[in-house]
Design a protein around this motif. Sequence first.
Motif, PDB file in Angstrom:
ATOM      1  N   HIS A   1       8.821 -18.926  -0.192  1.00  0.00           N
ATOM      2  CA  HIS A   1      10.026 -17.887   0.797  1.00  0.00           C
ATOM      3  C   HIS A   1       9.411 -16.772  -0.095  1.00  0.00           C
ATOM      4  CE1 HIS A   1      13.228 -17.398  -2.158  1.00  0.00           C
ATOM      5  NE2 HIS A   1      13.078 -19.392  -2.336  1.00  0.00           N
ATOM      6  N   TYR A   2      10.329 -15.001   0.519  1.00  0.00           N
ATOM      7  CA  TYR A   2       9.953 -13.514   0.235  1.00  0.00           C
ATOM      8  C   TYR A   2      10.828 -13.895  -1.144  1.00  0.00           C
ATOM      9  CZ  TYR A   2       7.327 -12.076   3.931  1.00  0.00           C
ATOM     10  OH  TYR A   2       6.520 -11.774   5.522  1.00  0.00           O
ATOM     11  N   ARG A   3      11.342 -14.579  -1.958  1.00  0.00           N
ATOM     12  CA  ARG A   3      12.530 -14.343  -2.882  1.00  0.00           C
ATOM     13  C   ARG A   3      11.380 -15.056  -3.986  1.00  0.00           C
ATOM     14  NH1 ARG A   3      16.975 -11.745  -1.989  1.00  0.00           N
ATOM     15  NH2 ARG A   3      18.040 -11.492   0.844  1.00  0.00           N
ATOM     16  N   ASN A   4      10.103 -15.845  -4.512  1.00  0.00           N
ATOM     17  CA  ASN A   4       9.487 -16.447  -5.522  1.00  0.00           C
ATOM     18  C   ASN A   4       8.690 -15.967  -5.424  1.00  0.00           C
ATOM     19  OD1 ASN A   4       8.424 -18.053  -3.608  1.00  0.00           O
ATOM     20  ND2 ASN A   4       9.485 -19.592  -4.180  1.00  0.00           N
ATOM     21  N   PHE A   5       8.312 -14.806  -5.455  1.00  0.00           N
ATOM     22  CA  PHE A   5       7.332 -14.196  -5.208  1.00  0.00           C
ATOM     23  C   PHE A   5       7.240 -12.220  -4.715  1.00  0.00           C
ATOM     24  CE2 PHE A   5       6.685 -14.283  -0.780  1.00  0.00           C
ATOM     25  CZ  PHE A   5       5.204 -12.710  -0.792  1.00  0.00           C
ATOM     26  N   GLY A   6       6.701 -11.211  -5.614  1.00  0.00           N
ATOM     27  CA  GLY A   6       6.811 -10.472  -5.523  1.00  0.00           C
ATOM     28  C   GLY A   6       5.750  -9.568  -6.369  1.00  0.00           C
ATOM     29  N   ALA A   7       6.495  -8.044  -7.125  1.00  0.00           N
ATOM     30  CA  ALA A   7       5.451  -7.144  -7.677  1.00  0.00           C
ATOM     31  C   ALA A   7       6.054  -6.483  -9.089  1.00  0.00           C
ATOM     32  CB  ALA A   7       5.262  -6.131  -7.059  1.00  0.00           C
ATOM     33  N   ILE A   8       5.999  -6.062 -10.167  1.00  0.00           N
ATOM     34  CA  ILE A   8       6.179  -5.989 -11.387  1.00  0.00           C
ATOM     35  C   ILE A   8       6.491  -4.269 -11.177  1.00  0.00           C
ATOM     36  CG2 ILE A   8       6.001  -6.086 -13.517  1.00  0.00           C
ATOM     37  CD1 ILE A   8       6.808  -8.524 -12.886  1.00  0.00           C
ATOM     38  N   ARG A   9       7.455  -3.098 -12.134  1.00  0.00           N
ATOM     39  CA  ARG A   9       6.957  -2.190 -11.408  1.00  0.00           C
ATOM     40  C   ARG A   9       7.768  -1.463 -13.363  1.00  0.00           C
ATOM     41  NH1 ARG A   9      10.295   1.982  -7.793  1.00  0.00           N
ATOM     42  NH2 ARG A   9      12.673   0.709  -8.734  1.00  0.00           N
ATOM     43  N   ASN A  10       7.165  -0.922 -13.395  1.00  0.00           N
ATOM     44  CA  ASN A  10       7.856  -0.091 -15.064  1.00  0.00           C
ATOM     45  C   ASN A  10       8.939   0.694 -14.148  1.00  0.00           C
ATOM     46  OD1 ASN A  10       7.858   2.000 -17.351  1.00  0.00           O
ATOM     47  ND2 ASN A  10       6.317   0.934 -17.773  1.00  0.00           N
ATOM     48  N   VAL A  11      10.195   0.078 -15.113  1.00  0.00           N
ATOM     49  CA  VAL A  11      11.322   0.619 -14.445  1.00  0.00           C
ATOM     50  C   VAL A  11      11.428   2.635 -15.138  1.00  0.00           C
ATOM     51  CG1 VAL A  11      12.971  -1.235 -14.802  1.00  0.00           C
ATOM     52  CG2 VAL A  11      13.089   0.014 -16.836  1.00  0.00           C
ATOM     53  N   ASN A  12      10.860   2.906 -16.633  1.00  0.00           N
ATOM     54  CA  ASN A  12      10.628   4.119 -16.822  1.00  0.00           C
ATOM     55  C   ASN A  12      10.077   5.026 -16.336  1.00  0.00           C
ATOM     56  OD1 ASN A  12      12.200   3.276 -18.929  1.00  0.00           O
ATOM     57  ND2 ASN A  12      10.585   2.258 -20.178  1.00  0.00           N
ATOM     58  N   THR A  13       8.452   4.421 -15.899  1.00  0.00           N
ATOM     59  CA  THR A  13       7.973   5.881 -15.054  1.00  0.00           C
ATOM     60  C   THR A  13       7.866   5.257 -13.812  1.00  0.00           C
ATOM     61  OG1 THR A  13       5.940   4.149 -15.249  1.00  0.00           O
ATOM     62  CG2 THR A  13       5.818   5.261 -17.403  1.00  0.00           C
ATOM     63  N   LEU A  14       8.931   4.771 -13.302  1.00  0.00           N
ATOM     64  CA  LEU A  14       8.703   3.462 -11.715  1.00  0.00           C
ATOM     65  C   LEU A  14       7.144   3.497 -10.766  1.00  0.00           C
ATOM     66  CD1 LEU A  14      11.307   6.905 -10.716  1.00  0.00           C
ATOM     67  CD2 LEU A  14      11.183   4.124 -11.434  1.00  0.00           C
ATOM     68  N   GLU A  15       6.068   3.928 -12.047  1.00  0.00           N
ATOM     69  CA  GLU A  15       4.633   2.928 -11.750  1.00  0.00           C
ATOM     70  C   GLU A  15       4.980   1.763 -10.983  1.00  0.00           C
ATOM     71  OE1 GLU A  15       2.078   4.735 -14.420  1.00  0.00           O
ATOM     72  OE2 GLU A  15       2.504   6.501 -13.912  1.00  0.00           O
ATOM     73  N   TRP A  16       3.688   1.139 -10.234  1.00  0.00           N
ATOM     74  CA  TRP A  16       3.658  -0.441 -10.487  1.00  0.00           C
ATOM     75  C   TRP A  16       2.368  -0.988 -11.377  1.00  0.00           C
ATOM     76  CZ3 TRP A  16       6.871  -2.969  -7.085  1.00  0.00           C
ATOM     77  CH2 TRP A  16       7.508  -1.847  -6.760  1.00  0.00           C
ATOM     78  N   ILE A  17       3.105  -1.990 -11.435  1.00  0.00           N
ATOM     79  CA  ILE A  17       1.818  -2.743 -12.502  1.00  0.00           C
ATOM     80  C   ILE A  17       1.520  -3.468 -11.958  1.00  0.00           C
ATOM     81  CG2 ILE A  17       1.288  -5.012 -14.671  1.00  0.00           C
ATOM     82  CD1 ILE A  17       4.191  -3.164 -15.591  1.00  0.00           C
TER      83      ILE A  17
ATOM     84  N   LYS B   1       0.694  -1.093   0.021  1.00  0.00           N
ATOM     85  CA  LYS B   1       0.083   0.549   0.228  1.00  0.00           C
ATOM     86  C   LYS B   1       0.712   1.200   0.464  1.00  0.00           C
ATOM     87  CE  LYS B   1      -3.491   2.158   2.912  1.00  0.00           C
ATOM     88  NZ  LYS B   1      -4.535   2.229   3.653  1.00  0.00           N
ATOM     89  N   SER B   2       1.977   1.204   0.712  1.00  0.00           N
ATOM     90  CA  SER B   2       2.503   2.196   0.969  1.00  0.00           C
ATOM     91  C   SER B   2       3.948   2.932  -0.208  1.00  0.00           C
ATOM     92  CB  SER B   2       3.820   1.534   1.818  1.00  0.00           C
ATOM     93  OG  SER B   2       4.905   1.519   1.658  1.00  0.00           O
ATOM     94  N   LEU B   3       3.890   1.601  -0.836  1.00  0.00           N
ATOM     95  CA  LEU B   3       4.345   1.960  -2.657  1.00  0.00           C
ATOM     96  C   LEU B   3       3.176   1.919  -3.856  1.00  0.00           C
ATOM     97  CD1 LEU B   3       6.723  -0.882  -2.206  1.00  0.00           C
ATOM     98  CD2 LEU B   3       7.094   1.335  -2.285  1.00  0.00           C
ATOM     99  N   ASN B   4       2.464   2.062  -3.415  1.00  0.00           N
ATOM    100  CA  ASN B   4       0.883   1.845  -4.380  1.00  0.00           C
ATOM    101  C   ASN B   4       1.215   1.422  -5.635  1.00  0.00           C
ATOM    102  OD1 ASN B   4       0.022   4.356  -3.285  1.00  0.00           O
ATOM    103  ND2 ASN B   4       1.555   5.743  -4.481  1.00  0.00           N
ATOM    104  N   ILE B   5       1.468  -0.387  -4.573  1.00  0.00           N
ATOM    105  CA  ILE B   5       0.580  -1.193  -5.494  1.00  0.00           C
ATOM    106  C   ILE B   5      -0.587  -1.782  -5.326  1.00  0.00           C
ATOM    107  CG2 ILE B   5       2.019  -3.729  -5.846  1.00  0.00           C
ATOM    108  CD1 ILE B   5       4.420  -3.617  -4.268  1.00  0.00           C
ATOM    109  N   PRO B   6      -0.909  -2.203  -6.568  1.00  0.00           N
ATOM    110  CA  PRO B   6      -2.786  -1.910  -6.948  1.00  0.00           C
ATOM    111  C   PRO B   6      -2.791  -3.747  -6.814  1.00  0.00           C
ATOM    112  CG  PRO B   6      -1.611  -1.995  -8.846  1.00  0.00           C
ATOM    113  CD  PRO B   6      -0.474  -1.668  -8.133  1.00  0.00           C
TER     114      PRO B   6
END
Length: 386
Positions: free
Chosen positions: A272-288, A245-250
Amino acid sequence: MSYILMNKDVEILEFLYDNETHTVTKIVRMIHPNYAPLGIIEYRTGITRKALNNWWKDRSIPASRSRFKEVMGEMDLHSPVELLERCFGLSLSDQYWIKEGNSDIQWADINFFENDFSEDMGKLLMGQIHYSDDLDIFSPDNSSDGNLKKKWKIINNTRYLIKGGNSFNNQEPFNELVATKLYERILEKQDYVPYELLHENDVYYSACPTMINTDEELVSAYYIDRMIKQRGNDSLCTHFLEACKSLNIPNAKEQIDKMIVCDYIIANYDRHYRNFGAIRNVNTLEWIGIAPIFDSGSSLWATQPTSLIGSTYKCKPFKSYPEEQLGLVDDLFWLDITKLEGFEQEVEDIFKMNPLMDEARIQAIVQQIELRIGKVIERKRQLGNF
């Protein structure tokens, strides 16, 4: 030596590096710190040298990787980080890399998404060839994580991760196919990475395409979770969702619920915490959004003898006991239980393809899947989600 940490062609920061100890000795200046990987950021102090060193080391092949110690010996290496240095730290999971401070090399010239790479390093790590000085080791395999043998391979211009199983029954590749068939039934296509079986040199492997494109990065839950301080009364799951939520991951809650339910059905013991996560756009820095589910092979008692199939195991990442973790899911309206009909037979057919699994083992697993589907349906009834 002076180096620049890069995000594609964006300069993030300049640092000094000791090539003998393979460590960052000083961060010289910040250039575009907003484009930095989450892994080098401390929530209290921002970007630090210590965090940068830890992140850099985390990009290398773990020492626990099957056969890796033998490879290190063959190559006369003292640290897996030496392999990172030979490929600019490039990966197929993100767009970060390093270059010498006076270099004019461009990301387009060297990245593994758009440029071909040798399979020599992958074959070496898989035990398919032995080391020689004429091998081309410029490869994304130098930055792959996990303990099972694996390699990257270009098939029809698509980058595939090829992964082996344990030496006992090679069950993990077949587990990945089982998981994929489950996901196909109850999830949306964007919710998971599809796996298939690859038969190479008389051995079965799992194969999956890379989940990101050249404008994206996969950020592990390990780094997301560390972005905020954990409040004393928050559970692990609550804290992770607060970090999202703090990172605005939808849409994090529903996607994590889906992961928990699927992991329960296939008795995943290593989420474990290293085999799931989130995707971020590296150009806009917005979370997908939350990353599609991947790496589900460590499940269904793969490394246990048949007599222990169905025994209690400790699960991850939020609770130690599977039923307790399933209890974290409080909305199952998304689950159409009619789509699970006949899944047990599909599982049986998949495992019959594995020459190292006998009928008793297959039937024991099928029975457990049937029981676990029943418990998920019961949870849906408890929630009144019909």
